[in-house]
Write an enzyme that holds these catalytic residues in place. Structure first.
Site: not given
Ligand SMILES: *Cc1c(COP(=O)(O)O)cnc(C)c1O
Length: 398
Positions: A128, A215, A244
């Protein structure tokens, strides 16, 4: 309620009004334990005094000027992040997807600068990377992509944790410029690769002159027991993306680069109006200060181990539990059946916030500041929920 929100989310029937640490209060004053941290965002929990103060102070001075001018806090944040990671430069964005967009653009330009006409990035199944067109195309989830074709070209996909598949591509594909991969797949189900997977990726990239792009949007900022998950492997990537937990809820993302890749994006090639503005950078600086001062990566490691051991004790021999795995405070429990309804059972029945991803994996991403008692509460509540759920649902199996 009228439907003035685009129906992109099917929301749970609870809304929160305030919080403290790992505890949230809903609009009726009911108390909840947060084992999800706003999806790995609120590493310092809610209403942390250091973050509150940093934001309030900066709000009284200056919110935004644009990147046409120097921004002292942005420079300081870049200095801190590069020192912590061993990377050389940073581009600031407002989200994870935008950080990955920057990485994808960087890789393509890096390729074109080397004379590669159709630069290709290796990505993995079940990954993702975001919801924008390029990051959706990089994402390894056909359901998320369905309906949004044509996808962005220039990606080639391999199974996760399969180094031979990548070596195969190396032998047959001359236009590869980079590998983009999560050190642990988050949305894909808390998938932890072999201990030496990242080392192998590093070696393949070195051999072929590819960029290793990690990532770390979900794994970064202490979550897995180190500042960045790849530090468990003693390697350094060429590009790393963050978002995040970097702002603890204030939107900020970062695309970091090292070596040749660090100077690839030059004036006019990329930009962002909001990215790295004084407010978000002050919040992120306070996050880094606090994570460092309170040694939160070590805390994540210790409490993560405690939670994992607890689940193994409680659930290892329960029929229907396929796997219990985690690194630091990124924890997944895989069941042999779809268990999405556990989210609302936990929320409404136990006043506990958890998540289920990939249909059958319970995912926990609690704030790094939870205490031991809260950690134990999470173990006992989630174990009980899973036991009851499996007992009820496996009975009805043919
Ligand atoms: C959440 C996430 C993203 C996307 O971040 P947004 O801020 O939602 O755009 C990208 N990659 C990973 C690994 C993530 O967990």
């Amino acid at each position: 309620m009228t439907d003035t929100l685009m129906p992109t989310y099917s929301r749970l029937p609870v809304a929160f009004s305030h919080g403290n640490g790992a505890v949230l209060f809903d609009t009726n004053g009911e108390e909840y334990l947060d084992a999800l941290g706003g999806i790995a965002v609120c590493g310092l929990g809610h209403n942390h005094p250091a973050i509150r103060q940093a934001i309030a102070e900066q709000a009284g001075k200056l919110l935004h000027t644009s990147n046409l001018y120097g921004i002292a806090a942005q420079q300081q944040l870049a200095d801190r992040l590069t020192a912590l990671s061993g990377m050389d430069t940073v581009f600031f964005s407002n989200s994870g997807a935008e950080a990955n967009e920057a990485a994808i653009k960087l890789a393509r330009l890096y390729g074109h600068n080397k004379g590669i006409e159709r630069p290709t990035i290796i990505v993995t199944e079940n990954s993702f990377h975001g919801r924008t067109m390029a990051t959706l195309s990089a994402t390894g989830n056909r359901r998320a992509q369905a309906g949004f074709e044509p996808l962005v070209q220039g990606f080639v996909r391999v199974p996760y944790n399969d180094i031979d598949a990548i070596k195969n591509i190396a032998a047959n594909h001359s236009e590869v410029v980079a590998i983009l991969v999560e050190p642990i797949q988050g949305e894909g189900g808390v998938n932890i690769p072999a201990d030496d997977y990242l080392n192998e990726l590093r070696a393949v990239c070195d051999k072929h002159g590819w960029l290793l792009m990690l990532d770390e949007i979900q794994t970064g900022i202490g979550r897995t027991g180190k500042w960045f998950a790849h530090q468990h492997n003693g390697i350094v990537p060429d590009v790393m993306t963050l978002a995040k937990a970097l702002g603890n809820g204030v939107p900020i993302g970062a695309c970091m680069a090292r070596g040749d890749a660090a100077q690839t994006l030059t004036p006019g090639t990329h930009g962002s109006t909001f990215g790295g503005n004084p407010l978000s950078c002050c919040a992120a600086l306070a996050v880094l200060d606090t994570v460092e001062a309170d040694d939160l990566p070590a805390r994540a490691e210790t409490l993560g181990r405690r939670i994992l051991d607890g689940f193994k004790q409680q659930l290892a021999y329960v029929e229907g539990v396929v796997d219990i795995r985690g690194k630091g405070l990124m924890i997944g429990i895989e069941l042999d059946m779809d268990c999405a309804e556990l989210v609302s059972r936990a929320l409404l029945g136990r006043k506990l916030l958890i998540n289920v991803t990939s249909g059958n994996r319970v995912r926990l991403l609690p704030p790094l500041i939870i205490d031991q008692q809260q950690a134990d509460t999470i173990v006992s509540m989630v174990s009980e929920l899973i036991r009851v759920f499996l007992a009820e649902n496996r009975k009805s199996l043919p």
